[in-house]
Design a protein around this motif. Structure first.
Motif, short mmCIF file in Angstrom:
data_model
loop_
_atom_site.label_atom_id
_atom_site.label_comp_id
_atom_site.label_asym_id
_atom_site.label_seq_id
_atom_site.Cartn_x
_atom_site.Cartn_y
_atom_site.Cartn_z
N THR A 27 -10.18 8.56 -10.16
CA THR A 27 -10.13 8.72 -8.70
C THR A 27 -9.44 10.00 -8.24
O THR A 27 -9.61 10.40 -7.09
N GLY A 28 -8.62 10.59 -9.09
CA GLY A 28 -7.83 11.74 -8.67
C GLY A 28 -6.61 11.36 -7.85
O GLY A 28 -5.98 12.20 -7.23
N VAL A 29 -6.25 10.07 -7.84
CA VAL A 29 -5.10 9.58 -7.06
C VAL A 29 -3.92 9.40 -8.01
O VAL A 29 -4.04 8.73 -9.05
N HIS A 30 -2.80 10.00 -7.67
CA HIS A 30 -1.59 9.92 -8.51
C HIS A 30 -0.46 9.24 -7.75
O HIS A 30 -0.10 9.65 -6.64
N LEU A 31 0.10 8.19 -8.36
CA LEU A 31 1.28 7.52 -7.81
C LEU A 31 2.47 7.89 -8.68
O LEU A 31 2.53 7.53 -9.85
N SER A 32 3.42 8.59 -8.09
CA SER A 32 4.64 8.95 -8.81
C SER A 32 5.66 7.83 -8.67
O SER A 32 5.58 7.00 -7.75
N ALA A 35 0.86 -1.19 0.00
CA ALA A 35 0.00 0.00 0.00
C ALA A 35 0.89 1.23 0.00
O ALA A 35 1.64 1.46 0.95
N TYR A 36 0.81 2.01 -1.08
CA TYR A 36 1.64 3.20 -1.25
C TYR A 36 0.82 4.46 -0.99
O TYR A 36 -0.25 4.63 -1.58
N ALA A 37 1.33 5.33 -0.11
CA ALA A 37 0.72 6.63 0.06
C ALA A 37 0.94 7.40 -1.24
O ALA A 37 2.05 7.47 -1.75
N ALA A 38 -0.15 7.92 -1.79
CA ALA A 38 -0.09 8.63 -3.07
C ALA A 38 -0.80 9.97 -2.94
O ALA A 38 -1.55 10.18 -1.99
N ASP A 39 -0.59 10.84 -3.88
CA ASP A 39 -1.30 12.12 -3.89
C ASP A 39 -2.79 11.83 -4.05
O ASP A 39 -3.20 11.22 -5.04
N GLY A 40 -3.60 12.20 -3.08
CA GLY A 40 -5.04 12.01 -3.15
C GLY A 40 -5.56 10.73 -2.53
O GLY A 40 -6.76 10.51 -2.47
N GLY A 41 -4.67 9.85 -2.07
CA GLY A 41 -5.14 8.60 -1.48
C GLY A 41 -4.05 7.55 -1.42
O GLY A 41 -2.91 7.83 -1.04
N THR A 42 -4.40 6.33 -1.81
CA THR A 42 -3.50 5.18 -1.71
C THR A 42 -3.57 4.38 -3.01
O THR A 42 -4.64 4.28 -3.62
#
Length: 188
Positions: free
Chosen positions: A163-168, A58-65
């Protein structure tokens, strides 16, 4: 709304694709949940992976996980509904046998489709993401000759847009909250 493109997630697609171009990736983007809460909702306790090596990162991401599964069962793809309670979740399933997308809001399946047969989409509002699907150049009606390049990268971009969630790539390279899935079906 996010402007993610296929190029945004080319790095993640490559991370889970081998030299023979076979991909094995289960990823779920969940809006406004912490990694701890996301794992709790699917019945995974943080801790070391068991002997099988199967688990969830589970990665903390911009906007969520963003959850990524280490294993072959597709647990997080199947849990997109429960993960979306009070929020939204988008899941991408890419293996040598199937490549699918699902989008859920508040435990309701909004749309789901194979990356190669969007025209056969299902759900309570199957056309909700159509403008993003078109903008990303996904095969809408099956009339395109061949298939677009990078359908998995495009699906990951669609998950971000939905979702608006971004994983860099830097967040992915950082620490993740891990938990074993040996106790969950079909592993048990």
């Amino acid at each position: 709304m996010s402007g993610a493109t296929a190029e945004t997630y080319e790095w993640l697609y490559r991370e889970f694709t081998d030299d023979t171009h076979d991909t094995w990736l289960f990823a779920t983007f969940v809006r406004d949940l912490s990694p701890q809460e996301a794992l709790r909702r699917i019945g995974v306790a943080p801790g070391p992976l068991g002997d099988s090596g199967f688990g969830i990162a589970a990665y903390a991401a911009d906007g969520g996980t963003v959850l990524i599964e280490c294993g072959w069962a597709g647990i997080i793809y199947d849990m997109a509904g429960p993960l979306s309670v009070g929020t939204s979740a988008a899941a991408v399933f890419a293996t040598i046998k199937n490549e699918d997308f699902a989008y859920c809001v508040n435990d309701q399946l909004v749309t789901t489709f194979s990356l190669y047969s969007y025209s056969l989409r299902e759900g309570s509002d199957p056309d909700r993401l159509q403008s993003d699907v078109e903008d990303l150049g996904m095969n809408i009606d099956g009339d395109q000759f061949g298939f677009p390049e990078n359908p998995i990268s495009r699906a990951l971009a669609l998950a971000e847009r939905a979702t608006g969630v971004h994983l860099s790539s830097s967040r992915y390279a950082g620490p993740a909250l891990m938990g074993p899935t040996d106790h969950l079906a079909p592993y048990r």
